[in-house]
Design a protein around this motif. Structure first.
Motif, PDB file in Angstrom:
ATOM      1  N   ILE A 152       7.872   1.141   3.812  1.00 32.49           N
ATOM      2  CA  ILE A 152       6.595   0.709   4.391  1.00 32.49           C
ATOM      3  C   ILE A 152       6.689  -0.793   4.619  1.00 32.49           C
ATOM      4  N   LEU A 153       6.616  -1.208   5.875  1.00 26.16           N
ATOM      5  CA  LEU A 153       6.658  -2.629   6.208  1.00 26.16           C
ATOM      6  C   LEU A 153       5.235  -3.139   6.362  1.00 26.16           C
ATOM      7  N   LYS A 154       4.847  -4.085   5.522  1.00 31.02           N
ATOM      8  CA  LYS A 154       3.509  -4.682   5.615  1.00 31.02           C
ATOM      9  C   LYS A 154       3.503  -5.690   6.762  1.00 31.02           C
ATOM     10  N   MET A 155       2.528  -5.550   7.656  1.00 31.69           N
ATOM     11  CA  MET A 155       2.484  -6.390   8.851  1.00 31.69           C
ATOM     12  C   MET A 155       1.174  -7.171   8.953  1.00 31.69           C
ATOM     13  N   GLY A 156       0.592  -7.518   7.803  1.00 32.56           N
ATOM     14  CA  GLY A 156      -0.604  -8.342   7.792  1.00 32.56           C
ATOM     15  C   GLY A 156      -1.761  -7.696   8.518  1.00 32.56           C
ATOM     16  N   ASP A 157      -2.388  -8.456   9.422  1.00 34.74           N
ATOM     17  CA  ASP A 157      -3.569  -7.940  10.117  1.00 34.74           C
ATOM     18  C   ASP A 157      -3.233  -6.877  11.166  1.00 34.74           C
ATOM     19  N   LYS A 158      -1.941  -6.584  11.317  1.00 27.12           N
ATOM     20  CA  LYS A 158      -1.530  -5.499  12.222  1.00 27.12           C
ATOM     21  C   LYS A 158      -1.378  -4.166  11.487  1.00 27.12           C
ATOM     22  N   GLY A 159      -1.575  -4.180  10.166  1.00 28.05           N
ATOM     23  CA  GLY A 159      -1.468  -2.953   9.394  1.00 28.05           C
ATOM     24  C   GLY A 159      -0.097  -2.792   8.781  1.00 28.05           C
ATOM     25  N   ASP A 192      -0.226  -7.435  -2.928  1.00 26.12           N
ATOM     26  CA  ASP A 192      -0.142  -6.795  -4.248  1.00 26.12           C
ATOM     27  C   ASP A 192      -1.050  -5.571  -4.316  1.00 26.12           C
ATOM     28  N   SER A 193      -2.262  -5.698  -3.773  1.00 26.45           N
ATOM     29  CA  SER A 193      -3.188  -4.565  -3.801  1.00 26.45           C
ATOM     30  C   SER A 193      -2.650  -3.420  -2.949  1.00 26.45           C
ATOM     31  N   PHE A 194      -1.996  -3.753  -1.850  1.00 29.15           N
ATOM     32  CA  PHE A 194      -1.403  -2.738  -0.979  1.00 29.15           C
ATOM     33  C   PHE A 194      -0.337  -1.946  -1.737  1.00 29.15           C
ATOM     34  N   SER A 195       0.594  -2.650  -2.358  1.00 23.47           N
ATOM     35  CA  SER A 195       1.686  -1.976  -3.070  1.00 23.47           C
ATOM     36  C   SER A 195       1.159  -1.154  -4.236  1.00 23.47           C
ATOM     37  N   ALA A 196       0.166  -1.683  -4.939  1.00 23.61           N
ATOM     38  CA  ALA A 196      -0.438  -0.936  -6.045  1.00 23.61           C
ATOM     39  C   ALA A 196      -1.085   0.346  -5.539  1.00 23.61           C
ATOM     40  N   ALA A 197      -1.764   0.259  -4.406  1.00 22.32           N
ATOM     41  CA  ALA A 197      -2.424   1.436  -3.843  1.00 22.32           C
ATOM     42  C   ALA A 197      -1.411   2.499  -3.431  1.00 22.32           C
ATOM     43  N   VAL A 198      -0.283   2.063  -2.863  1.00 28.50           N
ATOM     44  CA  VAL A 198       0.777   3.012  -2.519  1.00 28.50           C
ATOM     45  C   VAL A 198       1.257   3.733  -3.778  1.00 28.50           C
ATOM     46  N   ALA A 199       1.502   2.979  -4.846  1.00 23.19           N
ATOM     47  CA  ALA A 199       1.969   3.572  -6.098  1.00 23.19           C
ATOM     48  C   ALA A 199       0.953   4.577  -6.639  1.00 23.19           C
ATOM     49  N   CYS A 200      -0.328   4.239  -6.588  1.00 26.76           N
ATOM     50  CA  CYS A 200      -1.373   5.138  -7.082  1.00 26.76           C
ATOM     51  C   CYS A 200      -1.402   6.435  -6.281  1.00 26.76           C
ATOM     52  N   ALA A 228      -0.187   7.784   1.649  1.00 24.45           N
ATOM     53  CA  ALA A 228      -0.239   6.676   0.694  1.00 24.45           C
ATOM     54  C   ALA A 228      -0.457   5.353   1.424  1.00 24.45           C
ATOM     55  N   ALA A 229       0.205   5.182   2.565  1.00 24.69           N
ATOM     56  CA  ALA A 229       0.046   3.956   3.346  1.00 24.69           C
ATOM     57  C   ALA A 229      -1.361   3.845   3.925  1.00 24.69           C
ATOM     58  N   GLU A 230      -1.941   4.964   4.357  1.00 23.08           N
ATOM     59  CA  GLU A 230      -3.308   4.941   4.886  1.00 23.08           C
ATOM     60  C   GLU A 230      -4.291   4.497   3.807  1.00 23.08           C
ATOM     61  N   PHE A 231      -4.103   5.014   2.594  1.00 19.07           N
ATOM     62  CA  PHE A 231      -4.935   4.613   1.463  1.00 19.07           C
ATOM     63  C   PHE A 231      -4.765   3.121   1.185  1.00 19.07           C
ATOM     64  N   ALA A 232      -3.518   2.639   1.204  1.00 23.42           N
ATOM     65  CA  ALA A 232      -3.228   1.241   0.895  1.00 23.42           C
ATOM     66  C   ALA A 232      -3.830   0.293   1.923  1.00 23.42           C
ATOM     67  N   VAL A 233      -3.879   0.696   3.178  1.00 24.96           N
ATOM     68  CA  VAL A 233      -4.478  -0.136   4.222  1.00 24.96           C
ATOM     69  C   VAL A 233      -5.959  -0.373   3.926  1.00 24.96           C
ATOM     70  N   ILE A 234      -6.646   0.658   3.457  1.00 30.44           N
ATOM     71  CA  ILE A 234      -8.063   0.506   3.106  1.00 30.44           C
ATOM     72  C   ILE A 234      -8.209  -0.429   1.907  1.00 30.44           C
ATOM     73  N   VAL A 235      -7.418  -0.187   0.858  1.00 29.88           N
ATOM     74  CA  VAL A 235      -7.518  -0.990  -0.364  1.00 29.88           C
ATOM     75  C   VAL A 235      -7.259  -2.465  -0.081  1.00 29.88           C
ATOM     76  N   SER A 236      -6.173  -2.763   0.625  1.00 31.34           N
ATOM     77  CA  SER A 236      -5.835  -4.168   0.886  1.00 31.34           C
ATOM     78  C   SER A 236      -6.835  -4.810   1.835  1.00 31.34           C
ATOM     79  N   GLY A 237      -7.378  -4.029   2.768  1.00 27.92           N
ATOM     80  CA  GLY A 237      -8.397  -4.563   3.670  1.00 27.92           C
ATOM     81  C   GLY A 237      -9.653  -4.964   2.920  1.00 27.92           C
ATOM     82  N   LEU A 238     -10.084  -4.124   1.992  1.00 26.87           N
ATOM     83  CA  LEU A 238     -11.265  -4.464   1.194  1.00 26.87           C
ATOM     84  C   LEU A 238     -10.985  -5.638   0.262  1.00 26.87           C
ATOM     85  N   ALA A 239      -9.739  -5.756  -0.212  1.00 26.02           N
ATOM     86  CA  ALA A 239      -9.394  -6.821  -1.156  1.00 26.02           C
ATOM     87  C   ALA A 239      -9.558  -8.211  -0.555  1.00 26.02           C
ATOM     88  N   VAL A 240      -9.317  -8.365   0.751  1.00 20.07           N
ATOM     89  CA  VAL A 240      -9.375  -9.704   1.351  1.00 20.07           C
ATOM     90  C   VAL A 240     -10.804 -10.157   1.656  1.00 20.07           C
TER      91      VAL A 240
END
Length: 316
Positions: free
Chosen positions: A219-226, A253-261, A272-284
């Motif tokens: 999973i490549l994190k691409m910032g505001d591009k998802g 960090d929140s993104f990677s944690a969400a993927v693990a969860c 897992a990536a779809e879930f992580a996108v929501i978590v990291s988006g809310l975190a900022v």
């Protein structure tokens, strides 16, 4: 029964200053605010996992000083167990000096301090925690031999290893031999592959390069591009959710944690990536790498409001 995750990683005090624009080198500018928060990639990820409903074991080191005592107190108040956190007199607690500008982007200088004193033998006492966990989650702010030894132990127990290869300064290619899932950001991806990820085609080239290196879940994190998700030739771009960012510290960090969860719950890499996108988006949307982390209820509420289903329905 709650799924369990072991996180081996750094624990820091984050000194966060906000400003309109970054000063250029040698320049003095007046800032807006300054605050101190608990941080460190390991602690951030463990806190995120805990808030997302997972029993989490955090393994790390703090200094025997004011910051260390305060961080242990904060971690205990959050509900995380501190029994696997060592306090040392060898070095002071790690500190991250962070500057956030008006666009919510951050620049930081990290002093690893006590995190750098962590040794492979410190992992002996946590073998039972690793046996009980579905996932081992790691980053690169602690010594390389600790990261490698933790991954070897986890693999010997048939546990899934999730690696957030951050920061780029700490990356070791040896770790790629033992990780099941890798989640780099753009800078770390370029360090690992030489590819500057800026669109789908460049993300595809980078992912295939990592696949060639032996990592099969990417999973490549691409910032505001998802993010860009790649597994066995299947790929998908998952866009970021639309939010008004306040502080991007700890978003990765929140993104990677969400993927693990999510993986601990048994879903596939793409969900897992779809879930992580929501978590990291809310975190900022909140300030503080840990204080701004969303809870599972926050995520479920967002999913309900935006008619997002997938495996989140299991919680409702």
């Amino acid at each position: 029964m709650s799924k369990k995750i072991t996180v081996v990683g750094s624990i820091n005090a984050d000194v966060v200053a906000t400003t309109g624009k970054y000063p250029i080198r040698g320049e003095t500018k007046f800032g807006k605010t300054v605050n101190t928060f608990p941080g460190g990639k390991g602690a951030n990820q463990a806190t995120a996992c805990h808030r997302l409903g997972k029993e989490t074991f955090l393994v790390g080191v703090v200094g025997d000083d004011m910051f260390g005592s305060q961080i242990l107190s904060d971690i205990q108040k959050s509900g995380l167990d501190t029994k696997y956190i060592k306090m040392t007199k060898e070095a002071s607690t790690g500190v991250a000096m962070i500057m956030i500008d008006e666009t919510a982007e951050n620049t930081m200088l990290v002093i690893k301090g006590a995190n750098d004193t962590m040794k492979p033998e410190d992992l002996r006492q946590v073998e039972q925690a690793m046996k009980e966990s579905e996932i081992l989650l790691l980053q690169m702010e602690v010594p390389e031999d600790v990261v490698i030894q933790a991954m070897i132990k986890a693999k010997s127990m048939n546990k899934l290893t999730v690696l957030d290869p951050a920061p780029a300064d700490g990356i070791t290619f040896r770790a790629l031999n033992y990780c099941d899932v890798i989640i780099p950001n753009k800078q770390e991806t370029k360090f690992l592959t030489g590819v500057d990820v800026h669109n789908t085609e460049s993300a595809r080239r980078a992912a295939r390069h990592l696949d060639d290196l032996g990592v099969k879940n990417i999973i490549l994190k691409m910032g505001d591009k998802g993010c860009f998700v790649y597994k066995e030739g299947r790929e998908e771009v998952i866009p970021a959710i639309k939010v008004d960012p306040v502080d991007t510290v700890g978003a990765g960090d929140s993104f990677s944690a969400a993927v693990a969860c999510a993986l601990a719950d048994g879903v596939d890499l793409f969900q897992a990536a779809e879930f992580a996108v929501i978590v990291s988006g809310l975190a900022v949307t909140q300030i503080g790498a840990q204080s701004g982390l969303p809870t599972l209820d926050d995520v479920l509420e967002y999913a309900k409001e935006h008619d997002i289903h997938h495996y989140l329905l299991n919680y409702q």
